[in-house]
Design an enzyme around this catalytic site. Structure first.
Site, mmCIF file in Angstrom:
data_model
loop_
_atom_site.group_PDB
_atom_site.id
_atom_site.type_symbol
_atom_site.label_atom_id
_atom_site.label_comp_id
_atom_site.label_asym_id
_atom_site.label_seq_id
_atom_site.Cartn_x
_atom_site.Cartn_y
_atom_site.Cartn_z
ATOM 1 N N TYR A 170 0.185 -1.014 -0.072
ATOM 2 C CA TYR A 170 0.031 0.116 0.080
ATOM 3 C C TYR A 170 0.767 1.348 -0.160
ATOM 4 O O TYR A 170 0.913 2.348 -0.961
ATOM 5 C CB TYR A 170 -0.895 -0.102 0.899
ATOM 6 C CG TYR A 170 -1.768 0.995 1.562
ATOM 7 C CD1 TYR A 170 -2.889 1.609 0.895
ATOM 8 C CD2 TYR A 170 -1.490 1.830 1.938
ATOM 9 C CE1 TYR A 170 -3.639 1.995 0.751
ATOM 10 C CE2 TYR A 170 -2.808 3.107 2.463
ATOM 11 C CZ TYR A 170 -3.483 3.442 1.809
ATOM 12 O OH TYR A 170 -4.653 4.248 1.957
ATOM 13 N N LYS A 174 1.087 4.040 -2.448
ATOM 14 C CA LYS A 174 1.226 5.551 -2.910
ATOM 15 C C LYS A 174 1.874 7.062 -2.888
ATOM 16 O O LYS A 174 1.750 7.956 -2.980
ATOM 17 C CB LYS A 174 0.602 5.458 -1.044
ATOM 18 C CG LYS A 174 -1.046 5.351 -0.641
ATOM 19 C CD LYS A 174 -2.290 6.012 -1.808
ATOM 20 C CE LYS A 174 -3.624 5.605 -1.273
ATOM 21 N NZ LYS A 174 -5.161 5.422 -2.172
#
Length: 201
Positions: A170, A174
């Site tokens: 993640y 990002k």
């Protein structure tokens, strides 16, 4: 008079959570909306058209205009359809909010190939595909002399900017989105597009 009167926006991942809040605020400010959500679980499993439709009904109940879209943000064809839906339904596209995402948290040692690949795909590819489709539309409009003052808003995270153990997939996605935002601004400003990222914390 709302701040977004006359503006048309596509918001991805808008069936729940932050995306839903974006949609309700945009609607309250007068925007016409395409509410995109595949309707999967937080880990990306499954699909369900009802979350997007429920937000559409909330918007309409408040006097706004919205339509649902359940296309997959990671699909080139799906991304093109959602952009085209905005143009077909409301006559233009002014704003794209890339918000769709999933979580599959695990330490690096225990993370599976699929947990890595799926999170990178949904977040990073899922931002790129709608961005590319919208950018091509905005370039055409700019070359035709139509001034839309477009805006692209991406969703990064402090997990990527500052790191968070257990979220290597993640956080990496990002951080990639933050970089994608900077490059998109440099490439698309010639067509009048303003590109920003938000990092909810």
């Amino acid at each position: 008079m709302g701040a977004l009167d006359g503006r048309v926006a596509v918001i991805t991942g808008a069936g729940r959570g932050l995306g839903r809040e974006h949609a309700l605020l945009f609607a309250a400010e007068g925007a016409k909306l395409v509410i995109n959500d595949l309707g999967g679980g937080p880990d990306g499993s499954g699909s369900d058209a009802s979350p997007a439709q429920r937000v559409v009904e909330e918007v309409r109940a408040g006097g706004g205009e919205a339509v649902a879209n359940s296309d997959d943000v990671t699909s080139a064809d799906g991304a093109q359809r959602m952009i085209q839906q905005a143009v077909d339904e409301f006559g233009a596209l002014h704003v794209l909010v890339n918000n769709a995402g999933i979580l599959r948290d695990r330490t690096i040692i225990n993370m599976t190939d699929g947990e890595w690949d799926d999170v990178i795909r949904v977040h990073l590819r899922g931002h790129f595909m709608p961005t590319r489709a919208a950018a091509r539309y905005w370039r055409e409009q700019s070359k035709a002399g139509t001034s839309l003052q477009p805006s692209l808003i991406n969703t990064t995270s402090t997990s990527g900017l500052y790191n968070n153990p257990g979220q290597s997939n993640y956080g990496s996605a990002k951080t990639g989105i933050a970089t994608l935002t900077i490059i998109a601004q440099r490439e698309l400003e010639r067509y009048g597009v303003r590109v920003n990222a938000i990092a909810p914390a």
